[in-house]
Design a protein around this motif. Sequence first.
Motif, mmCIF file in Angstrom:
data_model
loop_
_atom_site.group_PDB
_atom_site.id
_atom_site.type_symbol
_atom_site.label_atom_id
_atom_site.label_comp_id
_atom_site.label_asym_id
_atom_site.label_seq_id
_atom_site.Cartn_x
_atom_site.Cartn_y
_atom_site.Cartn_z
ATOM 1 N N GLU A 248 0.822 -1.211 0.000
ATOM 2 C CA GLU A 248 0.000 0.000 0.000
ATOM 3 C C GLU A 248 0.858 1.265 0.000
ATOM 4 O O GLU A 248 0.544 2.226 -0.723
ATOM 5 N N THR A 249 1.936 1.283 0.787
ATOM 6 C CA THR A 249 2.767 2.492 0.835
ATOM 7 C C THR A 249 3.581 2.670 -0.439
ATOM 8 O O THR A 249 4.071 3.770 -0.714
ATOM 9 N N ILE A 250 3.737 1.611 -1.207
ATOM 10 C CA ILE A 250 4.381 1.710 -2.520
ATOM 11 C C ILE A 250 3.392 2.204 -3.564
ATOM 12 O O ILE A 250 3.699 3.096 -4.365
ATOM 13 N N LEU A 251 2.200 1.661 -3.553
ATOM 14 C CA LEU A 251 1.246 1.899 -4.638
ATOM 15 C C LEU A 251 0.382 3.138 -4.433
ATOM 16 O O LEU A 251 -0.063 3.745 -5.414
ATOM 17 N N GLU B 170 13.710 -3.971 -6.817
ATOM 18 C CA GLU B 170 13.626 -4.219 -5.372
ATOM 19 C C GLU B 170 12.235 -3.904 -4.824
ATOM 20 O O GLU B 170 11.780 -4.556 -3.880
ATOM 21 N N LEU B 171 11.545 -2.950 -5.408
ATOM 22 C CA LEU B 171 10.171 -2.700 -4.978
ATOM 23 C C LEU B 171 9.242 -3.816 -5.435
ATOM 24 O O LEU B 171 8.303 -4.187 -4.718
ATOM 25 N N ALA B 172 9.484 -4.338 -6.640
ATOM 26 C CA ALA B 172 8.678 -5.461 -7.113
ATOM 27 C C ALA B 172 8.813 -6.648 -6.168
ATOM 28 O O ALA B 172 7.829 -7.308 -5.807
ATOM 29 N N GLY C 108 15.012 -1.026 -14.405
ATOM 30 C CA GLY C 108 15.757 -0.007 -13.671
ATOM 31 C C GLY C 108 16.792 -0.585 -12.726
ATOM 32 O O GLY C 108 16.926 -1.805 -12.572
ATOM 33 N N GLY C 109 17.531 0.306 -12.090
ATOM 34 C CA GLY C 109 18.619 -0.087 -11.208
ATOM 35 C C GLY C 109 18.212 -0.114 -9.745
ATOM 36 O O GLY C 109 17.032 -0.211 -9.404
ATOM 37 N N ALA C 110 19.230 -0.017 -8.872
ATOM 38 C CA ALA C 110 18.983 -0.050 -7.430
ATOM 39 C C ALA C 110 18.241 1.201 -7.000
ATOM 40 O O ALA C 110 18.396 2.276 -7.566
ATOM 41 N N GLN D 198 9.687 -6.502 -3.008
ATOM 42 C CA GLN D 198 9.079 -6.145 -1.730
ATOM 43 C C GLN D 198 7.571 -6.394 -1.759
ATOM 44 O O GLN D 198 6.983 -6.913 -0.803
ATOM 45 N N ILE D 199 6.928 -6.040 -2.876
ATOM 46 C CA ILE D 199 5.488 -6.286 -3.014
ATOM 47 C C ILE D 199 5.203 -7.780 -3.033
ATOM 48 O O ILE D 199 4.273 -8.267 -2.370
ATOM 49 N N ALA D 200 6.015 -8.528 -3.781
ATOM 50 C CA ALA D 200 5.800 -9.977 -3.898
ATOM 51 C C ALA D 200 5.997 -10.679 -2.554
ATOM 52 O O ALA D 200 5.295 -11.655 -2.244
ATOM 53 N N LYS D 201 6.923 -10.189 -1.748
ATOM 54 C CA LYS D 201 7.166 -10.803 -0.439
ATOM 55 C C LYS D 201 5.942 -10.714 0.459
ATOM 56 O O LYS D 201 5.761 -11.543 1.364
ATOM 57 N N LYS D 202 5.120 -9.730 0.233
ATOM 58 C CA LYS D 202 3.906 -9.568 1.028
ATOM 59 C C LYS D 202 2.740 -10.376 0.462
ATOM 60 O O LYS D 202 1.603 -10.256 0.946
#
Length: 336
Positions: free
Chosen positions: A236-239, A271-273, A310-312, A275-279
């Motif tokens: 949620e905080t990402i999207l 890394e955000l992708a 993209g990168g880091a 992070q979302i998948a881990k949830k």
Amino acid sequence: LWLHHRLLRAALPRLMEASPVFPEAVSWEEAQAVLQEKGLSDGLPLVPPTEARLAAMLAGVAVPDKSYGQMLPLFGDLTTAAVAYNCVLAGCEPGALAVVLTAAEACLEPSFNLLGVLTTTGTPAVVSIVHGPVAETLGMNAGTNLLGPGNRANATLGRAIALVTRNIGGARAGIGDMATMGQPGKYGFCFPEADDRTFPPLPVRRGIEETISAVTVLGVSGTVEVLPTGGGETPETILDPMAAAMTAVRDVASAGRLREPGEQFFLLPPELARQIAKKGWDLTRIQSYLAASIGGLVRAPEDIHPIITGGAGVKMTLLPLWAGGSLSVTRAILDP
């Protein structure tokens, strides 16, 4: 090789009517002056098209004069030889021809609305996303600064596609291109989708086998940097910030007018992708969450397209599609 050169020479006379082919010994200064006088320049120096360079670009092409249709706004004939000519001008390596030709042909799809994208007083640029093995073959950058300078393939592919719309389509400033201001992306805007399997790549979502290279064209009005809140600890905080950006762009780009629901594209760093998948969120849940948050901006949740690349880092990029109406088109790479 003899047959290939014979076919090339047969295609050259028509090409040379508006597009000069130079002797190998031509001076750089002379070539630039002639190309500028012919109206073929985007303002940056161009690689002089010689017969040898054109032959290398068209190597293996059976029918250089094959037409894929007429390109708006001025109905230029989209032939393989004409696209190859612009690939040479842009500084592409020979393997780039199939990608540029496929992107150009995809722009002819009526739903893309090339006439609107190229002739509006707005800012859209034709943006190409390259998918699959061809991106690695061409040495494209899908990492740090992939939208910026430093990689020949990204830069010259994007420039070649822009030159095709200019020199074949006729989108020249004040003639076919009526942009009030334009944007730097109109020099060239091309990048690859990363080889990341956190979520299915875009062509797979559209029914193209994962092993097949493809290209997607978009009419994009610019870029918007979007950051997650609180470091992006939850989906949620990402999207939520991305949903806010999508809504804000709609509000400022539409001058209060109602727009038909369309699509939304954004670039999601790996890394955000993850992070979302881990949830426990998959692509469908991302699309459904955003669709509910932006109400009415898309035809269906499936029209929200996160592209992992993209990168880091955790900075995302929204690619707002032209508000005047343009839908993306994905094509498997042609075999010219």
